[in-house]
Motif scaffolding. Structure first.
Motif, PDB file in Angstrom:
ATOM      1  N   PHE A 138      19.715  41.918 102.905  1.00  0.00           N
ATOM      2  CA  PHE A 138      18.776  40.956 103.490  1.00  0.00           C
ATOM      3  C   PHE A 138      19.039  39.555 102.953  1.00  0.00           C
ATOM      4  CE2 PHE A 138      14.745  38.617 103.230  1.00  0.00           C
ATOM      5  CZ  PHE A 138      14.304  38.687 104.543  1.00  0.00           C
ATOM      6  N   TRP A 139      19.151  39.433 101.632  1.00  0.00           N
ATOM      7  CA  TRP A 139      19.350  38.114 101.035  1.00  0.00           C
ATOM      8  C   TRP A 139      20.759  37.587 101.270  1.00  0.00           C
ATOM      9  CZ3 TRP A 139      15.756  34.798  99.657  1.00  0.00           C
ATOM     10  CH2 TRP A 139      14.453  35.290  99.505  1.00  0.00           C
ATOM     11  N   ALA A 140      21.729  38.482 101.382  1.00  0.00           N
ATOM     12  CA  ALA A 140      23.082  38.042 101.718  1.00  0.00           C
ATOM     13  C   ALA A 140      23.119  37.441 103.121  1.00  0.00           C
ATOM     14  CB  ALA A 140      24.053  39.218 101.617  1.00  0.00           C
ATOM     15  N   THR A 141      22.363  38.029 104.042  1.00  0.00           N
ATOM     16  CA  THR A 141      22.295  37.486 105.403  1.00  0.00           C
ATOM     17  C   THR A 141      21.634  36.114 105.402  1.00  0.00           C
ATOM     18  OG1 THR A 141      22.142  39.727 106.319  1.00  0.00           O
ATOM     19  CG2 THR A 141      21.468  37.916 107.753  1.00  0.00           C
ATOM     20  N   LEU A 142      20.544  35.967 104.647  1.00  0.00           N
ATOM     21  CA  LEU A 142      19.881  34.668 104.550  1.00  0.00           C
ATOM     22  C   LEU A 142      20.830  33.609 104.000  1.00  0.00           C
ATOM     23  CD1 LEU A 142      17.317  36.338 105.109  1.00  0.00           C
ATOM     24  CD2 LEU A 142      16.159  35.027 103.330  1.00  0.00           C
ATOM     25  N   ARG A 143      21.685  34.035 103.082  1.00  0.00           N
ATOM     26  CA  ARG A 143      22.615  33.093 102.445  1.00  0.00           C
ATOM     27  C   ARG A 143      23.783  32.728 103.358  1.00  0.00           C
ATOM     28  NH1 ARG A 143      24.521  36.300  98.595  1.00  0.00           N
ATOM     29  NH2 ARG A 143      26.356  36.790  99.871  1.00  0.00           N
ATOM     30  N   ASP A 144      24.304  33.729 104.088  1.00  0.00           N
ATOM     31  CA  ASP A 144      25.583  33.543 104.787  1.00  0.00           C
ATOM     32  C   ASP A 144      25.462  33.270 106.284  1.00  0.00           C
ATOM     33  OD1 ASP A 144      26.786  34.108 102.348  1.00  0.00           O
ATOM     34  OD2 ASP A 144      26.946  36.253 102.781  1.00  0.00           O
ATOM     35  N   GLU A 145      24.343  33.633 106.905  1.00  0.00           N
ATOM     36  CA  GLU A 145      24.223  33.535 108.362  1.00  0.00           C
ATOM     37  C   GLU A 145      23.381  32.322 108.750  1.00  0.00           C
ATOM     38  OE1 GLU A 145      25.075  33.519 111.643  1.00  0.00           O
ATOM     39  OE2 GLU A 145      25.800  35.494 111.007  1.00  0.00           O
ATOM     40  N   ALA A 146      24.065  31.214 109.048  1.00  0.00           N
ATOM     41  CA  ALA A 146      23.357  29.965 109.357  1.00  0.00           C
ATOM     42  C   ALA A 146      22.522  30.073 110.622  1.00  0.00           C
ATOM     43  CB  ALA A 146      24.367  28.827 109.496  1.00  0.00           C
ATOM     44  N   SER A 147      22.923  30.944 111.554  1.00  0.00           N
ATOM     45  CA  SER A 147      22.188  31.047 112.814  1.00  0.00           C
ATOM     46  C   SER A 147      20.775  31.587 112.624  1.00  0.00           C
ATOM     47  CB  SER A 147      22.948  31.934 113.804  1.00  0.00           C
ATOM     48  OG  SER A 147      23.043  33.270 113.329  1.00  0.00           O
ATOM     49  N   LEU A 148      20.502  32.249 111.489  1.00  0.00           N
ATOM     50  CA  LEU A 148      19.155  32.776 111.257  1.00  0.00           C
ATOM     51  C   LEU A 148      18.148  31.644 111.131  1.00  0.00           C
ATOM     52  CD1 LEU A 148      17.192  35.090 110.726  1.00  0.00           C
ATOM     53  CD2 LEU A 148      17.848  34.990 108.303  1.00  0.00           C
ATOM     54  N   ALA A 149      18.508  30.577 110.430  1.00  0.00           N
ATOM     55  CA  ALA A 149      17.594  29.446 110.272  1.00  0.00           C
ATOM     56  C   ALA A 149      17.278  28.818 111.621  1.00  0.00           C
ATOM     57  CB  ALA A 149      18.203  28.408 109.332  1.00  0.00           C
ATOM     58  N   THR A 150      18.289  28.666 112.484  1.00  0.00           N
ATOM     59  CA  THR A 150      18.071  28.114 113.819  1.00  0.00           C
ATOM     60  C   THR A 150      17.194  29.032 114.657  1.00  0.00           C
ATOM     61  OG1 THR A 150      20.214  26.999 113.746  1.00  0.00           O
ATOM     62  CG2 THR A 150      19.207  27.303 115.909  1.00  0.00           C
ATOM     63  N   CYS A 151      17.432  30.331 114.549  1.00  0.00           N
ATOM     64  CA  CYS A 151      16.650  31.311 115.299  1.00  0.00           C
ATOM     65  C   CYS A 151      15.166  31.227 114.920  1.00  0.00           C
ATOM     66  CB  CYS A 151      17.191  32.714 115.028  1.00  0.00           C
ATOM     67  SG  CYS A 151      16.203  34.059 115.708  1.00  0.00           S
TER      68      CYS A 151
ATOM     69  N   GLU B 297      18.054  42.096 116.527  1.00  0.00           N
ATOM     70  CA  GLU B 297      18.760  41.613 115.338  1.00  0.00           C
ATOM     71  C   GLU B 297      17.800  41.428 114.165  1.00  0.00           C
ATOM     72  OE1 GLU B 297      21.808  41.481 114.751  1.00  0.00           O
ATOM     73  OE2 GLU B 297      22.688  41.692 116.737  1.00  0.00           O
ATOM     74  N   LEU B 298      16.602  40.905 114.437  1.00  0.00           N
ATOM     75  CA  LEU B 298      15.632  40.738 113.355  1.00  0.00           C
ATOM     76  C   LEU B 298      15.146  42.098 112.844  1.00  0.00           C
ATOM     77  CD1 LEU B 298      13.472  37.704 114.555  1.00  0.00           C
ATOM     78  CD2 LEU B 298      15.365  37.727 112.920  1.00  0.00           C
ATOM     79  N   GLY B 299      15.020  43.073 113.749  1.00  0.00           N
ATOM     80  CA  GLY B 299      14.643  44.419 113.332  1.00  0.00           C
ATOM     81  C   GLY B 299      15.682  45.013 112.397  1.00  0.00           C
ATOM     82  N   GLU B 300      16.956  44.801 112.738  1.00  0.00           N
ATOM     83  CA  GLU B 300      18.034  45.304 111.867  1.00  0.00           C
ATOM     84  C   GLU B 300      17.991  44.604 110.514  1.00  0.00           C
ATOM     85  OE1 GLU B 300      22.918  45.455 111.779  1.00  0.00           O
ATOM     86  OE2 GLU B 300      21.873  45.361 113.708  1.00  0.00           O
ATOM     87  N   LEU B 301      17.705  43.308 110.536  1.00  0.00           N
ATOM     88  CA  LEU B 301      17.607  42.560 109.281  1.00  0.00           C
ATOM     89  C   LEU B 301      16.470  43.094 108.407  1.00  0.00           C
ATOM     90  CD1 LEU B 301      18.430  40.112 107.525  1.00  0.00           C
ATOM     91  CD2 LEU B 301      16.802  38.745 108.852  1.00  0.00           C
ATOM     92  N   LEU B 302      15.332  43.404 109.022  1.00  0.00           N
ATOM     93  CA  LEU B 302      14.189  43.909 108.258  1.00  0.00           C
ATOM     94  C   LEU B 302      14.453  45.302 107.692  1.00  0.00           C
ATOM     95  CD1 LEU B 302      11.300  42.668 110.568  1.00  0.00           C
ATOM     96  CD2 LEU B 302      11.715  41.947 108.204  1.00  0.00           C
TER      97      LEU B 302
END
Length: 260
Positions: free
Chosen positions: A95-108, A83-88
């Motif tokens: 990329f920035w939309a995911t940072l904004r909308d996907e709360a699970s990224l911060a926990t990960c 998932e992080l590879g896909e994000l990169l």
């Protein structure tokens, strides 16, 4: 911080604690999804389903995920890395939309930085240094996500907007930077210097937060020293096994703080 508070049953605990406490909610959800009796492919599918249904797109990294010999841990590491590879690979806007909308990224990211085994956790033994290829890929991708968050690239939001988003979503703070330093600094000092330089340039308030963290750490060290002396006395007087374990934990914390 909310997850830490829920796990501890009270207010959000300080980051300066000897044990990297387990986030209970994440652990239960993940462990239910990853049944060790299932084949690897089935575990991967179950973990993916759990991530979508309960935890969000990005799985948390748990302490047991440090064991490359554990099939469920290996499956989790591969899923997080994928998932992080896909994000990169995503363009800046996504990329920035995911940072904004996907709360699970911060926990990960937070759980990885918090629970990833340091080399000195096992006294520098070969077991601590023997990383699987999947674990190494995950480590690189975690670092590159952090670095991309503080880098100015074509298509990314303006610096004030990026700084505000990172702060609001709790994606970057002093505890995470300290964890990144101790995890990635020894092998990649120049890249970590670049990460820190760009992070402080993007978010100057982090300098104030760093100064505020120093007295907190000093207070915790004093408390640990006093507690360690009490446990040492218990060991001397009655060979208390619990006190011995406490001393080991205290020394481990002091070692981790010093290396960090």
């Amino acid at each position: 911080d909310a997850v830490r508070a829920a796990a501890s049953g009270g207010s959000a605990p300080t980051r300066w604690c000897p044990a990297r406490e387990l986030r209970t909610g994440c652990a239960l959800s993940r462990c239910e999804a990853l049944d060790p009796q299932l084949p690897l492919a089935a575990m991967a599918a179950a973990a993916a389903k759990a991530a979508d249904a309960a935890l969000g797109r990005f799985l948390p990294f748990l302490p047991q995920d440090n064991s490359s010999a554990d099939a469920s841990a290996d499956a989790a590491v591969r899923l997080i890395s994928s998932e992080l590879g896909e994000l990169l690979r995503a363009p800046s806007v996504r990329f920035w939309a995911t940072l904004r909308d996907e709360a699970s990224l911060a926990t990960c990211l937070d759980s990885y930085l918090r629970f990833k085994r340091r080399v000195h956790d096992a006294g520098g033994s070969s077991a601590a240094c023997d990383e699987s290829a999947a674990s190494e890929h995950l480590a690189r991708r975690v670092f590159m996500v952090l670095l991309r968050m503080v880098s100015d690239e074509p298509g990314s939001p303006a610096a004030p907007e990026r700084a505000s988003l990172l702060s609001e979503r709790r994606l970057l703070d002093i505890p995470k930077l300290l964890d990144a330093v101790v995890l990635f600094g020894p092998a990649n000092p120049e890249l970590v210097k670049r990460l820190l330089s760009q992070a402080f340039e993007l978010q100057p308030r982090l300098l104030d937060a760093l100064a505020e963290a120093a007295p907190q750490l000093a207070g915790n060290l004093q408390e640990l020293a006093a507690r360690g002396m009490g446990m040492a006395a218990a060991v001397t007087q009655r060979n208390d096994a619990a006190a011995v374990a406490g001393i080991v934990d205290t020394v481990s914390y002091l070692h981790d703080a010093a290396v960090t």
